[in-house]
Design a protein around this motif. Structure first.
Motif, PDB file in Angstrom:
ATOM      1  N   TRP A 124       0.853  -1.193   0.000  1.00 27.60           N
ATOM      2  CA  TRP A 124       0.000   0.000   0.000  1.00 27.60           C
ATOM      3  C   TRP A 124       0.892   1.248   0.000  1.00 27.60           C
ATOM      4  O   TRP A 124       1.176   1.823   1.051  1.00 27.60           O
ATOM      5  CB  TRP A 124      -0.929  -0.010   1.210  1.00 27.60           C
ATOM      6  CG  TRP A 124      -1.845  -1.189   1.234  1.00 27.60           C
ATOM      7  CD1 TRP A 124      -2.908  -1.422   0.407  1.00 27.60           C
ATOM      8  CD2 TRP A 124      -1.776  -2.318   2.122  1.00 27.60           C
ATOM      9  NE1 TRP A 124      -3.510  -2.613   0.723  1.00 27.60           N
ATOM     10  CE2 TRP A 124      -2.845  -3.184   1.772  1.00 27.60           C
ATOM     11  CE3 TRP A 124      -0.925  -2.679   3.177  1.00 27.60           C
ATOM     12  CZ2 TRP A 124      -3.064  -4.388   2.438  1.00 27.60           C
ATOM     13  CZ3 TRP A 124      -1.148  -3.869   3.839  1.00 27.60           C
ATOM     14  CH2 TRP A 124      -2.203  -4.712   3.464  1.00 27.60           C
ATOM     15  N   PHE A 183      -3.421   2.631   3.414  1.00 29.52           N
ATOM     16  CA  PHE A 183      -3.926   1.367   3.947  1.00 29.52           C
ATOM     17  C   PHE A 183      -5.426   1.234   3.690  1.00 29.52           C
ATOM     18  O   PHE A 183      -6.172   2.221   3.754  1.00 29.52           O
ATOM     19  CB  PHE A 183      -3.623   1.273   5.439  1.00 29.52           C
ATOM     20  CG  PHE A 183      -2.151   1.390   5.758  1.00 29.52           C
ATOM     21  CD1 PHE A 183      -1.234   0.548   5.160  1.00 29.52           C
ATOM     22  CD2 PHE A 183      -1.687   2.361   6.635  1.00 29.52           C
ATOM     23  CE1 PHE A 183       0.121   0.650   5.441  1.00 29.52           C
ATOM     24  CE2 PHE A 183      -0.339   2.473   6.929  1.00 29.52           C
ATOM     25  CZ  PHE A 183       0.568   1.620   6.321  1.00 29.52           C
ATOM     26  N   PRO A 184      -5.894   0.015   3.423  1.00 31.21           N
ATOM     27  CA  PRO A 184      -7.288  -0.168   2.996  1.00 31.21           C
ATOM     28  C   PRO A 184      -8.318  -0.086   4.112  1.00 31.21           C
ATOM     29  O   PRO A 184      -9.512   0.038   3.833  1.00 31.21           O
ATOM     30  CB  PRO A 184      -7.273  -1.574   2.379  1.00 31.21           C
ATOM     31  CG  PRO A 184      -6.179  -2.286   3.117  1.00 31.21           C
ATOM     32  CD  PRO A 184      -5.131  -1.240   3.370  1.00 31.21           C
ATOM     33  N   SER A 185      -7.877  -0.177   5.369  1.00 28.12           N
ATOM     34  CA  SER A 185      -8.846  -0.160   6.466  1.00 28.12           C
ATOM     35  C   SER A 185      -8.201   0.395   7.722  1.00 28.12           C
ATOM     36  O   SER A 185      -6.967   0.476   7.831  1.00 28.12           O
ATOM     37  CB  SER A 185      -9.376  -1.573   6.742  1.00 28.12           C
ATOM     38  OG  SER A 185      -8.341  -2.402   7.271  1.00 28.12           O
ATOM     39  N   HIS A 186      -9.050   0.761   8.676  1.00 25.89           N
ATOM     40  CA  HIS A 186      -8.569   1.265   9.960  1.00 25.89           C
ATOM     41  C   HIS A 186      -7.765   0.198  10.698  1.00 25.89           C
ATOM     42  O   HIS A 186      -6.745   0.501  11.336  1.00 25.89           O
ATOM     43  CB  HIS A 186      -9.748   1.722  10.807  1.00 25.89           C
ATOM     44  CG  HIS A 186      -9.368   2.198  12.177  1.00 25.89           C
ATOM     45  ND1 HIS A 186      -8.708   3.386  12.393  1.00 25.89           N
ATOM     46  CD2 HIS A 186      -9.534   1.625  13.421  1.00 25.89           C
ATOM     47  CE1 HIS A 186      -8.491   3.544  13.695  1.00 25.89           C
ATOM     48  NE2 HIS A 186      -8.979   2.493  14.327  1.00 25.89           N
ATOM     49  N   GLY A 187      -8.211  -1.054  10.607  1.00 22.83           N
ATOM     50  CA  GLY A 187      -7.511  -2.138  11.290  1.00 22.83           C
ATOM     51  C   GLY A 187      -6.092  -2.320  10.777  1.00 22.83           C
ATOM     52  O   GLY A 187      -5.155  -2.529  11.561  1.00 22.83           O
ATOM     53  N   VAL A 188      -5.909  -2.234   9.463  1.00 20.71           N
ATOM     54  CA  VAL A 188      -4.568  -2.359   8.876  1.00 20.71           C
ATOM     55  C   VAL A 188      -3.695  -1.188   9.308  1.00 20.71           C
ATOM     56  O   VAL A 188      -2.514  -1.364   9.649  1.00 20.71           O
ATOM     57  CB  VAL A 188      -4.655  -2.440   7.338  1.00 20.71           C
ATOM     58  CG1 VAL A 188      -3.263  -2.424   6.722  1.00 20.71           C
ATOM     59  CG2 VAL A 188      -5.400  -3.700   6.914  1.00 20.71           C
ATOM     60  N   GLN A 230      -3.989   0.529  12.064  1.00 19.64           N
ATOM     61  CA  GLN A 230      -3.664   0.332  13.470  1.00 19.64           C
ATOM     62  C   GLN A 230      -2.571  -0.713  13.649  1.00 19.64           C
ATOM     63  O   GLN A 230      -1.692  -0.568  14.507  1.00 19.64           O
ATOM     64  CB  GLN A 230      -4.921  -0.078  14.248  1.00 19.64           C
ATOM     65  CG  GLN A 230      -5.937   1.038  14.427  1.00 19.64           C
ATOM     66  CD  GLN A 230      -5.383   2.172  15.267  1.00 19.64           C
ATOM     67  OE1 GLN A 230      -4.906   3.184  14.754  1.00 19.64           O
ATOM     68  NE2 GLN A 230      -5.429   2.013  16.572  1.00 19.64           N
TER      69      GLN A 230
END
Length: 396
Positions: A260, A265-270, A272
């Motif tokens: 990425w 990053f594709p999501s908040h979890g990634v 974090q």
């Protein structure tokens, strides 16, 4: 008793990496005073090798060096006065003379400022306000000196509290052995990831609270580490484990950036997860470097004293050389590779010229970060005599 040459080498290496990092800032898409005409995203990857931990390491080694200086001072007041004399003149000189060319290049290249440097320096820079949203006069890269000076004052005040001399024993208990790795690591995760989300330092002392939660404890840890055989032995014993885990963290960070680019990053979890791994990398890399310095670098060399003395003047001048040289190079269109080679050569040459000139001109020495001539002989004596700051646990 032996002087800890390993920490001297680590300090020299830390500032050398900082200079190389700032040269790299010309080529990455991140913000900087001047940029190459064609920034390259892939340069992010080698830059991220040191990006997470380089500044925190500087505060650790500065805390360690402060302990060595404190052992040579008759009182804590004398120690603070000596730090004032060493830090404040270069800061003021830097803000008045060294930093302005950087700021001029920034306003010319990024904000369309139409006047020359002399007009900028004499009429616009000392406005004690803002221009194009930039506070002037400013300290730019010398923010580190500001933070270090304030941390030193706080340490001096703290040392005056009754019972402060017993804190070294508490430090040995808290950070002895492997706890020198895991306790600070847990503290960093709690303060920098769980309680607060550290995104980017502001370098505004009064609006940089989360950064202070990392830098000031790192400074205090370095100060305590200099008096703790138990903590030093723990870092020495576990340095290889720390290094392996730090390399793993860097591999994860680099792999995520390849997948990425530009931290998209594709999501908040990634995102974090990236922040979590980055905070792990900070302390694991630092403990690996300190442990390796104890294990492999604790020996002298004829260049050590000179390099150690030159480190602070190099730090003061290096970014101005980088910014001004790139400002001249950019219109030539010689390509990023040639620009990088020229920047490395001219920055090294400019730093050495600044240091050597400052060393020879007596009145200039304190303003470029060197001791006055009267103190030079004493400094050389301390640089060469056997000394072990860990033998003075009463200094806290």
């Amino acid at each position: 008793m032996e002087r800890h040459y390993g920490m001297d080498w680590l300090r020299i290496g830390a500032f050398a990496l900082l200079i190389l990092y700032h040269i790299g800032m010309v080529f990455v898409p991140w913000g900087f005073q001047v940029k190459t005409a064609h920034p390259m995203a892939w340069v992010d990857i080698p830059m991220l090798l040191t990006n997470p931990w380089r500044l925190t390491l500087l505060f650790v080694v500065s805390g360690y060096a402060s302990r060595a200086l404190a052992t040579r001072s008759a009182t804590i007041g004398a120690f603070v006065r000596s730090r004032n004399a060493r830090l404040l003149p270069p800061l003021l000189f830097g803000m008045a003379v060294i930093v302005p060319p950087q700021t001029w290049v920034e306003v010319v290249t990024q904000h369309g400022y139409a006047h020359g440097f002399w007009r900028f320096w004499t009429q616009d820079y000392f406005r004690f306000g803002t221009l194009f949203g930039i506070v002037m006069p400013t300290w730019n890269h010398l923010w580190f000196v500001v933070y270090l000076w304030v941390y030193t004052l706080a340490l001096g005040c703290f040392a005056l509290v009754p019972g402060a001399d017993r804190l070294q024993r508490a430090f040995d208990i808290a950070f002895g052995g492997g706890r020198a790795i895991w306790v600070p690591l847990a503290f960093a995760l709690v303060t920098q990831f769980w309680l607060f989300q550290r995104i980017e330092d502001t370098h505004d002392f009064f609006r940089d609270g989360i950064a202070h939660l990392q830098y000031f404890p790192a400074f205090l840890f370095g100060f305590g580490l200099a008096g703790s055989r138990a903590a030093i032995d723990g870092l020495k014993r576990w340095w290889a484990v720390s290094a392996a885990l730090a390399i793993l963290c860097y591999a994860i960070i680099a792999g995520m950036l390849v997948a990425w680019p530009d931290f998209g990053f594709p999501s908040h979890g990634v995102a974090q997860f990236h922040k979590f791994v980055r905070e792990l990398d900070v302390w694991l890399a630092i403990t690996a470097l300190v442990g390796a310095a104890e294990r492999f670098l604790n020996h002298d060399h004829r260049w050590r004293a000179t390099l150690a003395e030159a480190t602070f003047p190099f730090y003061i001048i290096h970014q101005t050389v980088i910014v001004v040289v790139e400002f001249w190079l950019k219109p030539l269109g010689i390509g990023a590779g040639a620009e990088f080679a020229v920047l490395v050569a001219t920055t090294v040459a400019g730093c050495w010229a600044f240091y050597l000139a400052g060393r020879q001109i007596g009145w200039l020495r304190p303003w470029v970060g060197l001791k006055p001539r009267a103190a030079r002989a004493v400094a050389r004596y301390h640089a060469e005599r056997p000394i072990d700051v860990r033998a003075r646990p009463d200094v806290a």
